[in-house]
Design a protein around this motif. Structure first.
Motif, PDB file in Angstrom:
ATOM      1  N   SER A  81      26.815  44.526  64.260  1.00 44.21           N
ATOM      2  CA  SER A  81      26.961  43.712  63.054  1.00 44.21           C
ATOM      3  C   SER A  81      28.077  44.244  62.170  1.00 44.21           C
ATOM      4  N   PRO A  82      28.489  43.416  61.213  1.00 41.51           N
ATOM      5  CA  PRO A  82      28.153  41.997  61.087  1.00 41.51           C
ATOM      6  C   PRO A  82      29.067  41.155  61.973  1.00 41.51           C
ATOM      7  N   ALA A  83      28.450  40.350  62.803  1.00 47.10           N
ATOM      8  CA  ALA A  83      29.219  39.472  63.679  1.00 47.10           C
ATOM      9  C   ALA A  83      30.037  38.481  62.844  1.00 47.10           C
ATOM     10  N   PHE A  84      29.420  37.976  61.793  1.00 48.26           N
ATOM     11  CA  PHE A  84      30.083  37.015  60.893  1.00 48.26           C
ATOM     12  C   PHE A  84      29.804  37.436  59.459  1.00 48.26           C
ATOM     13  N   GLU A  85      30.464  36.780  58.527  1.00 53.17           N
ATOM     14  CA  GLU A  85      30.243  37.087  57.118  1.00 53.17           C
ATOM     15  C   GLU A  85      28.754  36.954  56.810  1.00 53.17           C
ATOM     16  N   PRO A  89      23.755  42.874  51.364  1.00 56.68           N
ATOM     17  CA  PRO A  89      24.541  43.786  50.528  1.00 56.68           C
ATOM     18  C   PRO A  89      25.110  44.965  51.324  1.00 56.68           C
ATOM     19  N   SER A  90      24.537  45.258  52.487  1.00 56.03           N
ATOM     20  CA  SER A  90      25.024  46.386  53.282  1.00 56.03           C
ATOM     21  C   SER A  90      26.052  45.977  54.334  1.00 56.03           C
ATOM     22  N   ALA A  91      26.313  44.677  54.446  1.00 56.50           N
ATOM     23  CA  ALA A  91      27.243  44.198  55.477  1.00 56.50           C
ATOM     24  C   ALA A  91      28.675  44.601  55.150  1.00 56.50           C
ATOM     25  N   GLY A  92      29.349  45.047  56.173  1.00 57.28           N
ATOM     26  CA  GLY A  92      30.771  45.365  56.038  1.00 57.28           C
ATOM     27  C   GLY A  92      31.602  44.139  56.373  1.00 57.28           C
ATOM     28  N   GLY A 115      24.148  39.439  61.811  1.00 58.60           N
ATOM     29  CA  GLY A 115      25.014  39.278  60.646  1.00 58.60           C
ATOM     30  C   GLY A 115      25.678  37.924  60.617  1.00 58.60           C
ATOM     31  N   GLY A 116      25.238  37.093  59.693  1.00 61.44           N
ATOM     32  CA  GLY A 116      25.838  35.770  59.544  1.00 61.44           C
ATOM     33  C   GLY A 116      25.497  34.817  60.676  1.00 61.44           C
ATOM     34  N   ILE A 117      24.422  35.081  61.379  1.00 63.14           N
ATOM     35  CA  ILE A 117      24.046  34.238  62.518  1.00 63.14           C
ATOM     36  C   ILE A 117      23.287  33.006  62.022  1.00 63.14           C
TER      37      ILE A 117
END
Length: 141
Positions: A81-85, A89-92, A115-117
């Motif tokens: 992750s994150p595959a998509f936006e 809050p922890s997503a890069g 992530g963003g799926i």
């Protein structure tokens, strides 16, 4: 703990596996199917399966190096992750379908997209070779 056991029973009745986040004691207590580890704890993957041959142990991975560490540690799969936006809050920075597919190739263990799926983004990585999809926000609407 009661809530966790109920969740596991409900999930199992629908053919869904449940992994506890980074807490093997909780996973055992509620009858979960295994544990998901954050990237920093991936080295513990193999040890958690000792005496629990049916457990699934996954690890978070945000880079090729992290995927290699998870594989070497004995993880059954890595959640990349994150595959998509993502709204997390922890997503890069989002990988996107091309970079995600590059990480899947040659990973040496099953890779699950996180992530963003959602329905739209899942189609964008359908042919990436990913073993599956994991979602949080998409399932809560």
């Amino acid at each position: 703990m009661v809530r966790g056991r109920r969740l596991v029973r409900l999930a199992h009745s629908r053919g869904i596996l449940i992994l506890a986040g980074a807490d093997p004691a909780l996973a055992a207590a509620i009858g979960a199917d295994g544990v998901h580890l954050p990237e920093r704890l991936a080295a513990k993957a193999g040890g958690l399966k000792q005496g629990r041959s049916r457990w699934i142990v996954t690890a978070a991975a945000h880079s090729r190096a992290a995927i290699v560490r998870a594989r070497r540690a004995g993880a059954d799969a890595a959640l990349v992750s994150p595959a998509f936006e993502s709204a997390s809050p922890s997503a890069g920075r989002a990988l996107g379908p091309v970079r995600f597919a590059e990480l899947v190739r040659g990973a040496g263990l099953p890779i699950v997209a996180l992530g963003g799926i959602n329905a739209k983004t899942a189609r964008r990585i359908a042919r990436s070779g990913a073993a599956g999809l994991a979602a949080v926000e998409a399932l809560s609407h």
